[in-house]
Design an enzyme around this catalytic site. Structure first.
Site, PDB file in Angstrom:
ATOM      1  N   CYS A   1       0.829  -1.212   0.000  1.00  0.00           N
ATOM      2  CA  CYS A   1       0.000   0.000   0.000  1.00  0.00           C
ATOM      3  C   CYS A   1       0.866   1.267   0.000  1.00  0.00           C
ATOM      4  CB  CYS A   1      -0.982  -0.060   1.163  1.00  0.00           C
ATOM      5  SG  CYS A   1      -2.431   0.957   0.894  1.00  0.00           S
TER       6      CYS A   1
ATOM      7  N   HIS B   1      -3.150  -5.445   1.520  1.00  0.00           N
ATOM      8  CA  HIS B   1      -2.402  -5.746   2.751  1.00  0.00           C
ATOM      9  C   HIS B   1      -2.450  -7.238   3.058  1.00  0.00           C
ATOM     10  CE1 HIS B   1      -2.047  -1.525   4.171  1.00  0.00           C
ATOM     11  NE2 HIS B   1      -3.157  -1.368   3.483  1.00  0.00           N
TER      12      HIS B   1
ATOM     13  N   GLU C   1      -0.687  -8.707   5.046  1.00  0.00           N
ATOM     14  CA  GLU C   1      -0.370  -8.875   6.471  1.00  0.00           C
ATOM     15  C   GLU C   1      -1.614  -8.764   7.347  1.00  0.00           C
ATOM     16  OE1 GLU C   1       0.089  -6.238   4.705  1.00  0.00           O
ATOM     17  OE2 GLU C   1      -0.275  -4.429   5.890  1.00  0.00           O
TER      18      GLU C   1
HETATM   19  N1  GLN Z   1      -3.782   6.209   1.148  1.00  0.00           N
HETATM   20  C1  GLN Z   1      -2.501   5.985   1.729  1.00  0.00           C
HETATM   21  C2  GLN Z   1      -1.427   6.800   1.018  1.00  0.00           C
HETATM   22  O1  GLN Z   1      -1.698   7.403   0.053  1.00  0.00           O
HETATM   23  C3  GLN Z   1      -2.138   4.517   1.684  1.00  0.00           C
HETATM   24  C4  GLN Z   1      -3.067   3.734   2.550  1.00  0.00           C
HETATM   25  C5  GLN Z   1      -2.461   2.510   3.167  1.00  0.00           C
HETATM   26  O2  GLN Z   1      -1.237   2.329   3.184  1.00  0.00           O
HETATM   27  N2  GLN Z   1      -3.299   1.685   3.718  1.00  0.00           N
HETATM   28  O3  GLN Z   1      -0.304   6.826   1.449  1.00  0.00           O
END
Ligand code: GLN
Length: 195
Positions: free
Chosen positions: A83, A173, A175
């Protein structure tokens, strides 16, 4: 596993503890990276967790860790970003100039699913593993990938997992589920292959 591997998890902000738990379930030695002096040259791999990519990028600069980490990644340290971690590893973040590592030839779009669909769960395929659970939280997706990038998961026509050389990224994710096969893939395909 013969040798006990050691994987560092960037722990400046966001969801690092879940990665540590998954790595422990795979009998891997792990440690948290909170400051420059935590960077162990002996580490076999690095995980950059989810969180807020702008915040983490800023902290990396403020704590003077960006250059050291960039050097390690550019020199081939296996790294897995989930992410926000994926955003930080991308070559380009659409419409943004935040600090990032430019380690994988992808263009990412932040918060790509908008406000309504910002967070969702699905099951889809990961190349080489099969169906896996995927938890998306205000997730990015990959808008385009260079020729050297292997595409590993596609959900609703968007690339959500990819790999290039020593860099693995997922929009979702792994994890946050009890399924540890993506972490196992990271260990087997990116770390053990190299050692
Ligand atoms: N929206 C977040 C970002 O732009 C990422 C979200 C996440 O890591 N769960 O950094």
């Amino acid at each position: 596993m013969d040798k006990r591997l050691k994987i560092g998890v960037l722990a400046l902000q966001g969801g690092f503890i879940e990665h540590i738990h998954i790595l422990q379930s795979l009998q891997v030695e792990t440690f948290e990276i909170r400051k420059k002096s935590d960077l162990e040259p002996s580490m076999d791999g690095l995980i950059i967790p989810g969180g807020e990519s702008t915040t983490v990028g800023k902290l990396l600069n403020d704590l003077d860790m960006y250059n050291d980490l960039k050097k390690l990644i550019d020199n081939g340290l296996p790294v897995f970003g989930t992410c926000a971690g994926m955003i930080l590893l991308a070559r380009e973040i659409e419409g943004r100039e935040n600090a990032h590592f430019e380690a994988i030839d992808i263009v990412v779009k932040r918060n790509a699913y908008g406000r309504q669909l910002g967070s969702f769960f699905t099951e889809a395929s990961f190349k080489g593993i099969g169906q896996i659970p995927m938890t998306f939280i205000r997730a990015p997706y990959i808008e385009s990938a260079g020729a050297g990038v292997e595409i590993l998961s596609v959900v609703d026509n968007h690339i959500v997992a990819a790999r290039e050389k020593n860099v693995l990224v997922t929009s979702y994710h792994p994890e946050l589920t009890s399924d540890n096969r993506v972490h196992q893939y990271f260990i087997e395909k990116l770390i053990l292959k190299k050692i």
